[in-house]
Structures are given as C-alpha cells and as structure tokens.
Design a protein around this motif. Structure first.
Motif, mmCIF file in Angstrom:
data_model
loop_
_atom_site.group_PDB
_atom_site.id
_atom_site.type_symbol
_atom_site.label_atom_id
_atom_site.label_comp_id
_atom_site.label_asym_id
_atom_site.label_seq_id
_atom_site.Cartn_x
_atom_site.Cartn_y
_atom_site.Cartn_z
ATOM 1 N N ASP A 200 -7.707 -12.671 6.810
ATOM 2 C CA ASP A 200 -7.009 -12.973 6.072
ATOM 3 C C ASP A 200 -7.235 -13.865 4.785
ATOM 4 O OD1 ASP A 200 -6.761 -15.599 7.054
ATOM 5 O OD2 ASP A 200 -4.849 -16.379 7.449
ATOM 6 N N GLU A 203 -8.629 -10.702 2.738
ATOM 7 C CA GLU A 203 -7.707 -9.749 2.566
ATOM 8 C C GLU A 203 -7.379 -10.001 1.411
ATOM 9 O OE1 GLU A 203 -5.784 -9.285 6.277
ATOM 10 O OE2 GLU A 203 -7.876 -7.409 6.990
ATOM 11 N N THR A 212 -8.258 -2.425 -2.176
ATOM 12 C CA THR A 212 -7.916 -2.408 -0.604
ATOM 13 C C THR A 212 -8.083 -1.754 0.259
ATOM 14 O OG1 THR A 212 -5.874 -1.562 -1.615
ATOM 15 C CG2 THR A 212 -4.783 -3.638 -1.976
ATOM 16 N N LEU A 237 -13.530 -5.245 7.779
ATOM 17 C CA LEU A 237 -11.982 -6.129 7.841
ATOM 18 C C LEU A 237 -11.133 -4.192 7.741
ATOM 19 C CD1 LEU A 237 -12.324 -7.819 4.218
ATOM 20 C CD2 LEU A 237 -11.476 -8.793 6.113
ATOM 21 N N TYR A 239 -11.582 -1.346 5.998
ATOM 22 C CA TYR A 239 -11.583 -0.178 5.077
ATOM 23 C C TYR A 239 -12.869 0.461 5.514
ATOM 24 C CZ TYR A 239 -10.183 -3.841 1.815
ATOM 25 O OH TYR A 239 -9.412 -5.282 1.104
#
Length: 265
Positions: A200, A203, A212, A237, A239
């Motif tokens: 977290d 991110e 993002t 993550l 992506y």
C-alpha cells in the motif's frame, strides 16, 4: 505483492527443498564461494547474461546463450526459479526479466537480497551437485513481450503514456525523454530491512508520481538494468500495461532522439 513475481525469504525457506524450485545467485563468483549463499543455489553471475560485445554492451545475451547458461545450471523450463543478489535485487531483477523474455514461465525475485536472507536463514559455502539439462528457450512473440524498441517509444510519446526514468537526479537533469517523470528505482526499498516497502505504501508512492495501473507505462534508464527492478515491482503490484525500453537512453541518444534537460520536479 503477487508471489508469482516476488517471494519473501520465508516463502523461499518453506519451498527450498521442493524438487522443482531452483535458486539462482547472480553475484560475482567470489561472493558466492567466499561469502556463502542460499543452500542449493547455483551461481550465474550477472555478467554471464549480458551481451558484453562492443556493439550492444549490457543488452540481452541472446536466447541460445541464455539457454546454455540455464542448461549448465541444471534448470529446466518447468522449474520455478528464484533469483537474488546482494544489491537490493537490481541485478537479480535483470535475470528475472531476461528469463521472462526468453519464455521461462515461472521466474521470481527474492524480496530483499542475500543480506536480508542471511539475517534469519541458513547459508552455506557448499556448491550443489548439478546435472546439466538440455534447456531450450522459447522467446516471447513481439506482441507478448514487454520489450519495446525505438519506433514504439516514439509512438508512445504521441500518446498519454507515462515515461518513467528510474535513474538518479543528476542523470535525469543532464538529459531525459520529453515529459518523463523521475522515479529512482531505489525508492521502493526499505533501507533498514533491505526489503520492499509494503504494497500500500508503494502504491501511494507511485501514484504521487502519476504512475498508476490505469496508465500505459514505459520504463527506461541508461542500459536497462535499473528498470528491470522497477518492472518486476510494478508487475508484482498488479500493473499490466508496462513496457520495457531495452535500448533506453543509450539507444535514444544514439539515434538523435529529443531530450530535455533540467529537473521536472
């Protein structure tokens, strides 16, 4: 974090005896022999999977050369491979990226590095007995590969892609691609634990730079080493639209690509 890309030291310790898990140490051979290594790890030094010719120094070694390396290391295409170094994972991430491009289905980065492993887990100076295999690389097709070339980068500059420069501030100020944001690859590392920061937190940190999951992302540095680490972290993550500019700024400048100087921060 998706453990199909990044695994913790505890995960590796729990799976170290699995027959299909192979551990790759990408440090220099003297470190592997003299300092110790993860039990069962094989030595595949960083320079062995880089093209060291004068033409494309530091780029991918070629599918046949990489297959020969994995054959000598006793690895099969079906193995789960976990790579580590002692430099926060940046050299090991280059191995991960290389293996992915050449079609290895399951290759992962050890979260942290040898120093992080050494804090809580056993090490050894004994090299394993390895039976060579007949490894055959199966390089990804162009549409499936994260690698992009000069023309694709030029096209991406015309779109709303986020160009991420993973180098240091001084390098960025000297020259960077138009519109690029600087995100030093080391920002994701917790200096105390040597491991990645919590997901977290990562991110939030990435979002502060406009990086993002909904954006098209193009990574570059100088010779594509540092972006390997950022690529693996982003994939871990979740992506998905992440492109890897293998030629990076070295190729861009060699082809008189437009650059900007100074800081955008």
């Amino acid at each position: 974090m998706d453990d199909s890309f990044v695994v913790s030291p505890d995960w590796l310790a729990a799976h170290l005896e699995d027959a299909d898990v192979r551990v790759v140490d990408v440090r220099d051979a003297w470190e592997y022999d003299g300092i110790g290594h993860v039990p069962g790890a094989v030595s595949v030094p960083f320079d062995s999977y880089r093209d060291e010719t004068d033409v494309d120094r530091g780029t991918l070694p070629g599918a046949d050369a990489f297959a020969a390396l994995l054959s000598d290391a006793g690895i099969t295409p079906e193995d789960t491979v976990v790579a580590y170094d002692d430099t926060h994972g940046v050299f090991a991430a280059r191995f991960v990226l290389t293996a992915l491009v050449y079609g290895h289905a399951d290759v992962r980065l050890l979260d942290g590095d040898y120093s992080a492993w050494n804090r809580d887990h056993e090490t050894t100076s004994d090299a394993p007995d390895v039976a060579p295999t007949d490894y055959e690389a199966d390089p990804l097709e162009r549409d499936d590969s994260p690698l992009v070339g000069l023309e694709a980068v030029e096209n991406a500059l015309e779109r709303d892609a986020v160009f991420v420069d993973t180098r240091e501030q001084a390098e960025f100020e000297e020259a960077h691609l138009p519109g690029a944001v600087r995100f030093d690859w080391r920002e994701v590392i917790d200096d105390e634990t040597r491991r990645l920061k919590p997901a977290d937190e990562l991110e939030d940190l990435l979002a502060e730079h406009g990086i993002t999951p909904d954006r098209e992302i193009v990574l570059y540095c100088n010779t594509a080493r540092r972006i390997s680490h950022t690529y693996v972290v982003l994939r871990a993550l979740g992506y998905e639209n992440v492109a890897f500019y293998e030629g990076s700024l070295t190729e861009w400048l060699a082809n008189d690509g437009e650059v900007v100087t100074g800081s955008s921060e």
